[in-house]
Design a protein around this motif. Structure first.
Motif, mmCIF file in Angstrom:
data_model
loop_
_atom_site.group_PDB
_atom_site.id
_atom_site.type_symbol
_atom_site.label_atom_id
_atom_site.label_comp_id
_atom_site.label_asym_id
_atom_site.label_seq_id
_atom_site.Cartn_x
_atom_site.Cartn_y
_atom_site.Cartn_z
ATOM 1 N N LEU A 25 5.573 49.672 -6.334
ATOM 2 C CA LEU A 25 5.681 48.581 -5.369
ATOM 3 C C LEU A 25 7.087 48.006 -5.375
ATOM 4 O O LEU A 25 7.711 47.854 -6.412
ATOM 5 N N GLY A 26 7.559 47.606 -4.200
ATOM 6 C CA GLY A 26 8.892 47.054 -4.067
ATOM 7 C C GLY A 26 9.877 48.161 -3.701
ATOM 8 O O GLY A 26 9.483 49.224 -3.233
ATOM 9 N N PRO A 27 11.163 47.909 -3.913
ATOM 10 C CA PRO A 27 11.719 46.749 -4.616
ATOM 11 C C PRO A 27 12.041 45.587 -3.684
ATOM 12 O O PRO A 27 12.119 45.746 -2.472
ATOM 13 N N VAL A 28 12.245 44.429 -4.316
ATOM 14 C CA VAL A 28 12.795 43.254 -3.641
ATOM 15 C C VAL A 28 13.884 42.674 -4.532
ATOM 16 O O VAL A 28 13.881 42.868 -5.751
ATOM 17 N N ARG A 29 14.795 41.962 -3.919
ATOM 18 C CA ARG A 29 15.920 41.386 -4.680
ATOM 19 C C ARG A 29 15.650 39.910 -4.970
ATOM 20 O O ARG A 29 15.252 39.154 -4.083
ATOM 21 N N ALA A 130 10.173 38.844 -19.645
ATOM 22 C CA ALA A 130 11.121 38.528 -20.709
ATOM 23 C C ALA A 130 11.789 37.187 -20.439
ATOM 24 O O ALA A 130 12.052 36.818 -19.292
ATOM 25 N N SER A 131 12.086 36.455 -21.512
ATOM 26 C CA SER A 131 12.693 35.123 -21.366
ATOM 27 C C SER A 131 14.035 35.186 -20.651
ATOM 28 O O SER A 131 14.433 34.230 -19.982
ATOM 29 N N GLY A 132 14.743 36.298 -20.789
ATOM 30 C CA GLY A 132 16.025 36.427 -20.117
ATOM 31 C C GLY A 132 15.926 36.414 -18.605
ATOM 32 O O GLY A 132 16.925 36.200 -17.918
ATOM 33 N N HIS A 133 14.728 36.646 -18.087
ATOM 34 C CA HIS A 133 14.518 36.630 -16.636
ATOM 35 C C HIS A 133 13.873 35.328 -16.163
ATOM 36 O O HIS A 133 13.550 35.198 -14.977
ATOM 37 N N ALA A 134 13.643 34.397 -17.072
ATOM 38 C CA ALA A 134 13.011 33.128 -16.697
ATOM 39 C C ALA A 134 13.858 32.416 -15.647
ATOM 40 O O ALA A 134 15.092 32.424 -15.708
ATOM 41 N N SER A 135 13.186 31.822 -14.690
ATOM 42 C CA SER A 135 13.830 31.063 -13.605
ATOM 43 C C SER A 135 14.660 31.938 -12.678
ATOM 44 O O SER A 135 15.421 31.414 -11.859
ATOM 45 N N GLY A 136 14.493 33.250 -12.789
ATOM 46 C CA GLY A 136 15.237 34.145 -11.913
ATOM 47 C C GLY A 136 14.419 34.687 -10.763
ATOM 48 O O GLY A 136 14.902 35.524 -9.987
ATOM 49 N N GLY A 137 13.171 34.221 -10.634
ATOM 50 C CA GLY A 137 12.325 34.664 -9.536
ATOM 51 C C GLY A 137 11.612 35.978 -9.777
ATOM 52 O O GLY A 137 10.945 36.499 -8.878
ATOM 53 N N VAL A 138 11.682 36.518 -11.008
ATOM 54 C CA VAL A 138 11.088 37.826 -11.293
ATOM 55 C C VAL A 138 9.567 37.771 -11.235
ATOM 56 O O VAL A 138 8.923 38.601 -10.583
ATOM 57 N N ALA A 139 8.968 36.816 -11.937
ATOM 58 C CA ALA A 139 7.505 36.719 -11.943
ATOM 59 C C ALA A 139 6.968 36.434 -10.545
ATOM 60 O O ALA A 139 5.939 36.994 -10.135
ATOM 61 N N THR A 140 7.645 35.582 -9.798
ATOM 62 C CA THR A 140 7.224 35.259 -8.437
ATOM 63 C C THR A 140 7.233 36.497 -7.556
ATOM 64 O O THR A 140 6.270 36.779 -6.827
ATOM 65 N N ALA A 141 8.323 37.273 -7.622
ATOM 66 C CA ALA A 141 8.427 38.485 -6.817
ATOM 67 C C ALA A 141 7.370 39.504 -7.218
ATOM 68 O O ALA A 141 6.724 40.119 -6.363
ATOM 69 N N ALA A 142 7.186 39.690 -8.539
ATOM 70 C CA ALA A 142 6.207 40.663 -9.018
ATOM 71 C C ALA A 142 4.799 40.287 -8.563
ATOM 72 O O ALA A 142 4.018 41.146 -8.133
ATOM 73 N N LEU A 143 4.477 39.002 -8.640
ATOM 74 C CA LEU A 143 3.149 38.559 -8.229
ATOM 75 C C LEU A 143 2.955 38.751 -6.731
ATOM 76 O O LEU A 143 1.881 39.177 -6.284
#
Length: 225
Positions: A25-29, A130-143
């Motif tokens: 699935l994806g990708p998105v930026r 991963a914590s390094g991706h926190a606040s970077g929109g990764v979880a939001t995009a994945a969901l």
């Protein structure tokens, strides 16, 4: 949130599967990089172990209690057992277990689990990054990618997620993906040494309009690649 958490993927792309599986699935930026979902690989083990050990303080406070120490639960042997279990469930059509990748590298997991068909046509979703991706929109995009896939290709009608009221970051992720709060589950899961209350969030096909990712694009949360 928490997971029910290659070659040797849960099903290679030429292996027969159930509705919506296997899939990429994806990708998105996002602000953190290019996000995509793919089946878990057996060779994800070293990256999984490194991230989970480094991020213990970040992750353990939200995840269900399980036997053994954090280190004991994050050996490569533990990964092999988890991978095999998720692979088996996916091949039976009972879950869709994804790796979250950021710029092509393993960065977390998202699992659509306890898939029930027939009149219910429902599942739960859990994730960690991963914590390094926190606040970077990764979880939001994945969901967002996962919800669109669950309702379109996988043919589900409803997804649920449970989250502790104190987990402000995950509450924001669910809200951005269009989930609604449906209630409070008292003393629902044993987490961090005690029985913890959890909010129940849910979303159904009627809620998504032209798609969750399309809404995120329109809101400027992600860009299509």
């Amino acid at each position: 949130m928490y997971p029910d958490a290659g070659r040797g993927s849960v099903a290679g792309t030429d292996e027969p599967g159930h509705p919506g599986w296997p899939a990429r699935l994806g990708p998105v930026r996002t602000r953190a990089g290019v996000v995509a979902l793919r089946p878990l690989w057996l060779r994800d083990g070293p990256a999984w172990r490194r991230i989970r050990l480094d991020d213990r303080d970040y992750l353990e406070q939200w995840e269900p209690s399980t036997p053994g120490s954090w280190k004991q639960r994050h050996t490569l042997t533990s990964w092999w057992a988890q991978w095999w279990s998720l692979r088996s469930l996916a091949r039976r059509g009972q879950c869709l277990p994804f790796a979250i990748t950021v710029d092509g590298a393993f960065g977390g997991q998202l699992t659509i689990g306890n898939v029930v068909r027939s009149a219910l046509c429902s599942a739960w979703v859990g994730y960690w990054v991963a914590s390094g991706h926190a606040s970077g929109g990764v979880a939001t995009a994945a969901l967002g990618l996962a919800v669109d896939h669950a309702f379109a290709s996988a043919g589900l009608h409803r997804l649920e997620a449970t989250v502790r009221p104190e987990n402000a970051a995950s509450l924001r992720v669910l809200t951005k993906a269009g989930f609604r709060q449906e209630g409070l589950l008292l003393r629902y899961l044993h987490v961090a040494g005690a029985w913890r209350d959890h909010y129940c969030y849910a979303i159904t096909t009627e809620d998504v309009g032209t798609g969750v990712v399309a809404g995120m694009v329109a809101a400027g949360l992600v860009e299509r690649v």
